[in-house]
Design an enzyme around this catalytic site. Structure first.
Site, PDB file in Angstrom:
ATOM      1  N   LYS A   1       2.309  -7.780   6.420  1.00  0.00           N
ATOM      2  CA  LYS A   1       1.530  -8.144   5.235  1.00  0.00           C
ATOM      3  C   LYS A   1       2.041  -9.402   4.545  1.00  0.00           C
ATOM      4  O   LYS A   1       1.274 -10.158   3.964  1.00  0.00           O
ATOM      5  CB  LYS A   1       1.498  -6.974   4.251  1.00  0.00           C
ATOM      6  CG  LYS A   1       0.650  -5.826   4.782  1.00  0.00           C
ATOM      7  CD  LYS A   1       0.164  -4.926   3.677  1.00  0.00           C
ATOM      8  CE  LYS A   1      -0.958  -4.030   4.154  1.00  0.00           C
ATOM      9  NZ  LYS A   1      -0.491  -2.938   5.038  1.00  0.00           N
TER      10      LYS A   1
ATOM     11  N   GLU B   1      -5.494  -5.375  -4.561  1.00  0.00           N
ATOM     12  CA  GLU B   1      -5.691  -3.936  -4.431  1.00  0.00           C
ATOM     13  C   GLU B   1      -4.557  -3.397  -3.582  1.00  0.00           C
ATOM     14  O   GLU B   1      -3.954  -4.132  -2.795  1.00  0.00           O
ATOM     15  CB  GLU B   1      -7.027  -3.650  -3.725  1.00  0.00           C
ATOM     16  CG  GLU B   1      -6.990  -3.699  -2.180  1.00  0.00           C
ATOM     17  CD  GLU B   1      -6.727  -5.079  -1.586  1.00  0.00           C
ATOM     18  OE1 GLU B   1      -6.835  -6.075  -2.320  1.00  0.00           O
ATOM     19  OE2 GLU B   1      -6.387  -5.156  -0.377  1.00  0.00           O
TER      20      GLU B   1
ATOM     21  N   SER C   1       3.611  -3.179  13.538  1.00  0.00           N
ATOM     22  CA  SER C   1       3.151  -3.868  12.317  1.00  0.00           C
ATOM     23  C   SER C   1       4.110  -3.686  11.147  1.00  0.00           C
ATOM     24  O   SER C   1       4.147  -4.516  10.237  1.00  0.00           O
ATOM     25  CB  SER C   1       1.755  -3.372  11.933  1.00  0.00           C
ATOM     26  OG  SER C   1       1.731  -1.963  11.857  1.00  0.00           O
TER      27      SER C   1
HETATM   28  C1  LIG Z   1      -1.355  -2.088   5.753  1.00  0.00           C
HETATM   29  C2  LIG Z   1      -0.763  -1.788   7.062  1.00  0.00           C
HETATM   30  C3  LIG Z   1      -1.560  -1.664   8.223  1.00  0.00           C
HETATM   31  C4  LIG Z   1      -3.066  -1.708   8.198  1.00  0.00           C
HETATM   32  O1  LIG Z   1      -3.633  -2.916   7.820  1.00  0.00           O
HETATM   33  P1  LIG Z   1      -4.347  -3.910   8.834  1.00  0.00           P
HETATM   34  O2  LIG Z   1      -5.043  -4.864   7.954  1.00  0.00           O
HETATM   35  O3  LIG Z   1      -5.265  -3.124   9.700  1.00  0.00           O
HETATM   36  O4  LIG Z   1      -3.269  -4.546   9.638  1.00  0.00           O
HETATM   37  C5  LIG Z   1      -0.931  -1.442   9.428  1.00  0.00           C
HETATM   38  N1  LIG Z   1       0.409  -1.333   9.522  1.00  0.00           N
HETATM   39  C6  LIG Z   1       1.211  -1.442   8.444  1.00  0.00           C
HETATM   40  C7  LIG Z   1       2.678  -1.315   8.616  1.00  0.00           C
HETATM   41  C8  LIG Z   1       0.653  -1.674   7.177  1.00  0.00           C
HETATM   42  O5  LIG Z   1       1.463  -1.770   6.122  1.00  0.00           O
END
Ligand SMILES: *Cc1c(COP(=O)(O)O)cnc(C)c1O
Length: 400
Positions: A90, A112, A379
């Site tokens: 993020k 948000e 992610s």
């Molecule tokens: C917010 C988040 C997501 C989901 O958001 P995307 O916009 O689909 O990437 C996925 N993994 C983590 C670790 C997150 O914090």
């Protein structure tokens, strides 16, 4: 083929700008500023420095050797977005948008947040840039995620609990749009995923595409060739599109998005938008959404708060419609198993969101030859999920 939205902000029939007249000026101003700065050498250099010096990029491409050997098939690489500052992908988007807002002369960021991850990232960038910050968060979520509320406040942000609707993420998005409509002059809405009206899906995609820019170079360096597939979890879809983008033209590279099926796509407790959703218009865009039989946005459920959104970004809806990317559902149980398995085999505790992508790699790898290669985007890191997974397994640990 790597596509860009057309002049009306559409990817095929998806995307566009379904917003009230009062918001049109803000969105046009943003579009013009972004069109200018994305090609501005000093903007790009400043962002690159921020990525490297502040966020800790480039993130590693890590060969998960023990998992690979254990599964006995394709080689598995992890793109380690969990190693970024603030613990997830993020930060890429947030630093990009905060820098852009600063260049536009804005002094205030609003955002948000669902579980609080995007809120914390935005509050971090606001602190760094010396900007005011207000984060809208469903009241239910503020209670579930008290630690992230504390962090945002510590970083100097105001957190506004939203009580409308189901008092969760989708209501927080609606409230942030409402606030932006009321206060455009000094405020930028730092949207958290590849969704909303044009140009947000493009802006967020571009800032996240650093993931595949690096991964492509790194895999060529490590293996001398491209991967057979790239896997990423999909909430709104920002880490996934960032992971896919620089591989879209490489037609031999399969792109696989992993959606949260929750308790299963044949139940009502799911957030698998491509598997169960239909075409609709919500939050400023035309895309696929989970809906009830009256066309109202359906309540969604997943163990993973980050994947608990009833829609998907328009570029994903398009890639799905032309068959360039495919989207598969992964249940809570499968994700929890992947969370535990990755912790045990690699010593890496992945976010429960990312565990959805790992779960599909665990299905896929054993069916593939040993000379095949998978890249799975991790992610984020899983520290935040330990209490929820423990609870899922029937243990109650005193953590928030
Ligand atoms: C917010 C988040 C997501 C989901 O958001 P995307 O916009 O689909 O990437 C996925 N993994 C983590 C670790 C997150 O914090």
């Amino acid at each position: 083929m790597a596509l860009n939205a057309d002049s009306s902000g559409r990817f095929g029939q998806f995307g566009g700008r379904y917003i009230p007249e009062t918001l049109m000026n803000a969105v046009i101003e943003l579009d013009e500023a972004y069109t200018h700065f994305k090609n501005d050498g000093s903007f790009r250099q400043e962002l690159k420095t921020l990525f490297n010096e502040y966020a800790g990029r480039p993130s590693r491409l890590y060969y998960a050797e023990k998992m690979t050997k254990d599964l006995g098939g394709a080689k598995i690489y992890f793109k380690r977005e969990d190693l970024n500052f603030t613990g997830a992908h993020k930060i890429n988007n947030v630093l990009g948008q905060a820098l852009l807002a600063k260049k536009m002369g804005k002094t205030r960021l609003i955002a948000e947040t669902g579980a609080g991850q995007h809120g914390v990232a935005t509050a971090t960038a606001a602190a760094y840039f010396g900007m005011e910050c207000v984060v809208f968060m469903g009241k239910v979520d503020t209670e579930r995620q008290a630690l992230n509320v504390y962090k945002m406040k510590l970083l100097g942000a105001d957190v506004v609990p939203v009580t409308s609707g189901t008092a969760t993420l989708k209501d927080a998005v609606s409230e942030a749009f409402r606030e932006w409509t009321n206060r455009i002059a000094d405020t930028h809405y730092c949207l958290g995923s590849v969704m909303g009206p044009h140009p947000f899906p493009t802006i967020v995609r571009d800032f996240q595409s650093v993931i595949s820019l690096e991964a492509r170079e790194q895999i060529l360096e490590a293996e001398g060739r491209l991967p057979d597939a790239v896997l990423a979890c999909v909430g709104g879809g920002s880490n996934a599109i960032g992971s896919f983008y620089n591989f879209i033209d490489d037609e031999d590279v399969q792109l696989i998005g992993c959606e949260a099926a929750g308790r299963g796509i044949d139940t009502f407790e799911t957030a698998a938008t491509v598997s169960t959703g239909r075409l609709g218009v919500f939050h400023g865009m035309k895309s696929l959404f989970c809906q009830d039989r009256f066309g109202q946005i359906a309540p969604v459920y997943s163990i993973s708060a980050g994947l608990d959104y009833p829609g998907i970004g328009p570029e994903h809806a398009y890639l799905n419609s032309i068959g360039r990317a495919k989207y598969v559902p992964v249940t809570d149980e499968e994700a929890v198993q992947a969370f535990e398995y990755t912790s045990r085999t690699e010593g890496i505790i992945p976010a429960i969101e990312s565990s959805h992508a790992i779960a599909h790699a665990v299905r896929l790898a054993p069916q593939m030859d040993k000379d095949r290669i998978l890249i799975v985007t991790i992610s984020g890191r899983g520290d935040k999920d330990c209490a929820a997974v423990a609870r899922y397994r029937g243990a109650d640990i005193p953590l928030t």
